[in-house]
Motif scaffolding. Structure first.
Motif, mmCIF file in Angstrom:
data_model
loop_
_atom_site.group_PDB
_atom_site.id
_atom_site.type_symbol
_atom_site.label_atom_id
_atom_site.label_comp_id
_atom_site.label_asym_id
_atom_site.label_seq_id
_atom_site.Cartn_x
_atom_site.Cartn_y
_atom_site.Cartn_z
ATOM 1 N N ALA A 1 0.833 -1.211 0.000
ATOM 2 C CA ALA A 1 0.000 0.000 0.000
ATOM 3 C C ALA A 1 0.866 1.259 0.000
ATOM 4 O O ALA A 1 0.544 2.242 -0.670
ATOM 5 N N VAL A 2 1.967 1.210 0.724
ATOM 6 C CA VAL A 2 2.842 2.382 0.766
ATOM 7 C C VAL A 2 3.417 2.645 -0.624
ATOM 8 O O VAL A 2 3.444 3.787 -1.090
ATOM 9 N N GLU A 3 3.812 1.590 -1.301
ATOM 10 C CA GLU A 3 4.375 1.785 -2.634
ATOM 11 C C GLU A 3 3.329 2.399 -3.552
ATOM 12 O O GLU A 3 3.611 3.302 -4.339
ATOM 13 N N ARG A 4 2.122 1.889 -3.438
ATOM 14 C CA ARG A 4 1.078 2.329 -4.350
ATOM 15 C C ARG A 4 0.580 3.739 -4.012
ATOM 16 O O ARG A 4 0.317 4.541 -4.899
ATOM 17 N N LEU A 5 0.442 4.022 -2.734
ATOM 18 C CA LEU A 5 -0.189 5.285 -2.341
ATOM 19 C C LEU A 5 0.823 6.368 -1.998
ATOM 20 O O LEU A 5 0.446 7.536 -1.865
ATOM 21 N N GLY A 6 2.061 5.981 -1.828
ATOM 22 C CA GLY A 6 3.097 6.989 -1.680
ATOM 23 C C GLY A 6 3.351 7.480 -0.266
ATOM 24 O O GLY A 6 4.311 8.183 -0.035
ATOM 25 N N SER A 7 2.515 7.099 0.678
ATOM 26 C CA SER A 7 2.790 7.528 2.045
ATOM 27 C C SER A 7 2.218 6.539 3.041
ATOM 28 O O SER A 7 1.269 5.815 2.745
ATOM 29 N N ALA A 8 2.800 6.533 4.213
ATOM 30 C CA ALA A 8 2.343 5.623 5.260
ATOM 31 C C ALA A 8 0.949 6.016 5.747
ATOM 32 O O ALA A 8 0.129 5.153 6.048
ATOM 33 N N SER A 9 0.697 7.293 5.792
ATOM 34 C CA SER A 9 -0.613 7.734 6.280
ATOM 35 C C SER A 9 -1.720 7.273 5.345
ATOM 36 O O SER A 9 -2.758 6.763 5.783
ATOM 37 N N ALA A 10 -1.495 7.457 4.055
ATOM 38 C CA ALA A 10 -2.502 7.024 3.083
ATOM 39 C C ALA A 10 -2.704 5.524 3.156
ATOM 40 O O ALA A 10 -3.831 5.025 3.093
ATOM 41 N N ALA A 11 -1.602 4.805 3.289
ATOM 42 C CA ALA A 11 -1.699 3.356 3.388
ATOM 43 C C ALA A 11 -2.507 2.967 4.620
ATOM 44 O O ALA A 11 -3.349 2.064 4.572
ATOM 45 N N ALA B 1 0.875 1.897 12.955
ATOM 46 C CA ALA B 1 0.939 0.471 12.622
ATOM 47 C C ALA B 1 1.738 0.259 11.342
ATOM 48 O O ALA B 1 2.591 -0.633 11.269
ATOM 49 N N ILE B 2 1.476 1.097 10.357
ATOM 50 C CA ILE B 2 2.201 0.973 9.092
ATOM 51 C C ILE B 2 3.691 1.177 9.306
ATOM 52 O O ILE B 2 4.530 0.380 8.867
ATOM 53 N N SER B 3 4.006 2.220 10.003
ATOM 54 C CA SER B 3 5.404 2.530 10.248
ATOM 55 C C SER B 3 6.119 1.341 10.889
ATOM 56 O O SER B 3 7.214 0.961 10.493
ATOM 57 N N ARG B 4 5.451 0.747 11.869
ATOM 58 C CA ARG B 4 6.079 -0.395 12.540
ATOM 59 C C ARG B 4 6.190 -1.596 11.620
ATOM 60 O O ARG B 4 7.196 -2.308 11.626
ATOM 61 N N GLN B 5 5.188 -1.837 10.838
ATOM 62 C CA GLN B 5 5.250 -3.002 9.948
ATOM 63 C C GLN B 5 6.391 -2.868 8.946
ATOM 64 O O GLN B 5 7.050 -3.845 8.617
ATOM 65 N N LEU B 6 6.596 -1.655 8.480
ATOM 66 C CA LEU B 6 7.707 -1.459 7.551
ATOM 67 C C LEU B 6 9.028 -1.763 8.251
ATOM 68 O O LEU B 6 9.919 -2.395 7.665
ATOM 69 N N GLN B 7 9.124 -1.337 9.499
ATOM 70 C CA GLN B 7 10.356 -1.630 10.234
ATOM 71 C C GLN B 7 10.522 -3.129 10.450
ATOM 72 O O GLN B 7 11.627 -3.678 10.328
ATOM 73 N N VAL B 8 9.415 -3.791 10.770
ATOM 74 C CA VAL B 8 9.469 -5.239 10.957
ATOM 75 C C VAL B 8 9.958 -5.919 9.688
ATOM 76 O O VAL B 8 10.834 -6.787 9.717
ATOM 77 N N LEU B 9 9.401 -5.509 8.565
ATOM 78 C CA LEU B 9 9.761 -6.133 7.303
ATOM 79 C C LEU B 9 11.236 -5.914 6.982
ATOM 80 O O LEU B 9 11.951 -6.843 6.598
ATOM 81 N N GLU B 10 11.683 -4.701 7.180
ATOM 82 C CA GLU B 10 13.100 -4.426 6.936
ATOM 83 C C GLU B 10 13.977 -5.260 7.858
ATOM 84 O O GLU B 10 15.002 -5.798 7.434
ATOM 85 N N GLY B 11 13.539 -5.382 9.104
ATOM 86 C CA GLY B 11 14.312 -6.187 10.040
ATOM 87 C C GLY B 11 14.370 -7.636 9.625
ATOM 88 O O GLY B 11 15.429 -8.272 9.652
ATOM 89 N N GLN B 12 13.231 -8.155 9.191
ATOM 90 C CA GLN B 12 13.187 -9.568 8.852
ATOM 91 C C GLN B 12 14.004 -9.868 7.599
ATOM 92 O O GLN B 12 14.691 -10.882 7.519
ATOM 93 N N LEU B 13 13.904 -8.992 6.625
ATOM 94 C CA LEU B 13 14.660 -9.214 5.406
ATOM 95 C C LEU B 13 16.126 -8.821 5.588
ATOM 96 O O LEU B 13 16.978 -9.200 4.783
ATOM 97 N N GLY B 14 16.375 -8.074 6.630
ATOM 98 C CA GLY B 14 17.759 -7.723 6.909
ATOM 99 C C GLY B 14 18.331 -6.662 5.997
ATOM 100 O O GLY B 14 19.529 -6.641 5.745
ATOM 101 N N LEU B 15 17.492 -5.792 5.500
ATOM 102 C CA LEU B 15 17.997 -4.739 4.642
ATOM 103 C C LEU B 15 17.008 -3.588 4.667
ATOM 104 O O LEU B 15 15.883 -3.736 5.133
ATOM 105 N N SER B 16 17.422 -2.463 4.162
ATOM 106 C CA SER B 16 16.486 -1.341 4.193
ATOM 107 C C SER B 16 15.796 -1.196 2.846
ATOM 108 O O SER B 16 16.419 -1.246 1.790
#
Lengths: 294, 294
Positions: A18-28, A38-53
């Motif tokens: 959703a962030v990619e498509r809508l361009g912002s965390a708030s819109a997502a 929640a969005i902000s945290r999920q993005l951090q979780v994903l980056e952490g899990q994949l081990g990259l930014s």
DNA sequence: AATAAAACATGAGGAAACCTCATATGCTCT
DNA sequence: AGAGCATATGAGGTTTCCTCATGTTTTATT
């Protein structure tokens, strides 16, 4: 084998998508009925899990890295497939699904009027129709079967002939001031042609005694647009009879020269030879085999 | 738009997928490093969320309903795509990915020896190669580009010619007792032919003054197997020169009659016309455009 | 026929994931 | 300068997920 370790969680993938498509965390957040937090945290979780930014946090704007954009493209497709599959299952919990690729013109004129009968006979099967202009490789698609036009020059498939085709040279009634006296005269008019059937006019001329020609022609990707073009006086088109019965009857198109000639190819139901047998496909095959004779 | 409501959770999908594949909840639990209890609950969660029963609990065995099997087929594909995308991203966090469909023979002989140079020039791009025997529709595949053979008779794509092809009639040295005196004599030997190029022997004969023939031939789906067949004395094959240089040099194949004739088609790099521009594809295009002249 | 082994279901409870609220901080535009 | 909007984060609650322990039924074995 699918390892749990490297598969991100559903919420984190949805957030990224959703962030990619809508361009912002708030819109997502708004779209997903979540908070921006929640969005902000999920993005951090994903980056952490994949081990990259994945995200360049640039002056309080979120921008995806190029690699993340590529990633997004893939996961979006997969998520949509999951969504589609789940919705289909909910809509039709008992029967199966048949994913069928059709040719637009054939689908509209031949298949559509008959399909209601199949649906009545087999209420347990949901048919998903999807339009494809060209034959394709079953190995890279998800179709159970397809309607193809051609000369059986496909490999790795079984097929069932459905219908031959006759081509008639037609034009808008106003186009020709005087009737043609010989087939060759047609070359003084613009010719319309399907881009997937570039040999047809040459064959038509050869059939009328003028071999080895390959006249230039305007190209269309579908019969529907080409028919409209012919009706509006764009030129002379070589069209399958079964598609233009109505246009002929209502005098929106008129034959130009000669009778209809048989087409080089025919329509076939085609399915992969090595696929696991599935009940919906078997039902459809049986039905269509009976139907084509009716 | 993807709604969170109908997308099942990752653990529940993994559970269903593993149960379908392994046949029992216990086995699935072991594979996923979970307890049988966890699997059992996830299946219940999934059934609850979808609002239908997926599993027939029959004498303490789990069997999926037909609809659930269909569903499983779809979700497995999607999960694998997610897994693949995530692994690719981890392996290559900075650059992009290029998904390229190749023809096996061309890929092995022309592309493979050169690809190392591309990799060296563009370490940021991971190239995924996937073998396809036939042209296909980009709309239903996930490829960024493809190597096709043909005569530019594709629609909706841009392309770049890579290499023409010359075909030579060859056979195992032991096959011919006496040299052929005229091209027509070849008809007394079994002919080998690619199933996607059924006109080639006819064209070869026409080129040598015997038009309008369409001799029967043994069909192969790939050059590799056909070459092996020819080497082992199965018959006479019409093979691209660039594929058999080594076999000719080592006298495992020998020309049968006449020089090589130009092939009807050529090899092209083909990519969808309307796709969003992507850096990896642009790099690859530039590289291959320079490479083909080298 | 009795027993062991294997499979699934479920109650209870803890851990982890997920989300919200409240708040802080920085950018942008007027 | 200040309003408006964006993201980040600490604290804390809720939900999901998982395990353990246990019970039940089926299947295989002795």
């Amino acid at each position: 084998m699918l390892s749990r370790r490297y598969l991100p969680s559903m919420p984190s993938l949805l957030a990224l998508e959703a962030v990619e498509r809508l361009g912002s965390a708030s819109a997502a957040a708004e779209e997903l009925n979540l908070t921006q937090s929640a969005i902000s945290r999920q993005l951090q979780v994903l980056e952490g899990q994949l081990g990259l930014s994945l995200i360049i946090r640039d002056k309080h704007r979120l921008r995806l890295t190029p690699a993340a954009q590529d990633y997004c493209r893939e996961i979006r497709r997969a998520l949509q497939a999951l969504n589609q599959a789940s919705l289909t299952l909910r809509a039709n919990p008992n029967g199966g699904t048949l994913n069928l690729a059709i040719l637009p013109a054939f689908g509209m004129h031949w298949l559509a009027p008959r399909l209601a009968r199949f649906a009545a006979q087999h209420p347990e099967v949901t048919v998903n129709l999807s339009t494809r202009l060209q034959p394709f490789d079953f190995a890279i698609s998800h179709f159970d079967a397809a309607i193809h036009y051609g000369r059986q020059d496909w490999s790795g498939v079984d097929f069932l002939p459905l219908m031959a085709e006759d081509l008639l040279a037609v034009a808008s009634p106003g186009l020709l001031k005087t009737p043609l006296t010989q087939a060759n005269d047609i070359l003084s008019y613009p010719l319309l042609q399907l881009e997937s059937r570039t040999g047809d006019w040459g064959r038509w001329l050869a059939h009328h005694g003028h071999p080895n020609q390959r006249p230039p022609a305007m190209l269309f990707d579908q019969f529907a647009t080409m028919t409209q073009g012919a009706i509006h006086g764009l030129g002379v088109a070589l069209l399958p009879l079964f598609l233009i019965e109505r246009e002929l009857a209502e005098n929106r198109l008129t034959p130009v020269f000669g009778p209809a000639i048989p087409s080089l190819g025919s329509y076939y139901l085609v399915w992969p030879k090595d696929a696991a047998p599935r009940a919906p496909l078997a039902s459809f095959r049986n039905w269509i085999a009976a139907e084509r004779n009716a």
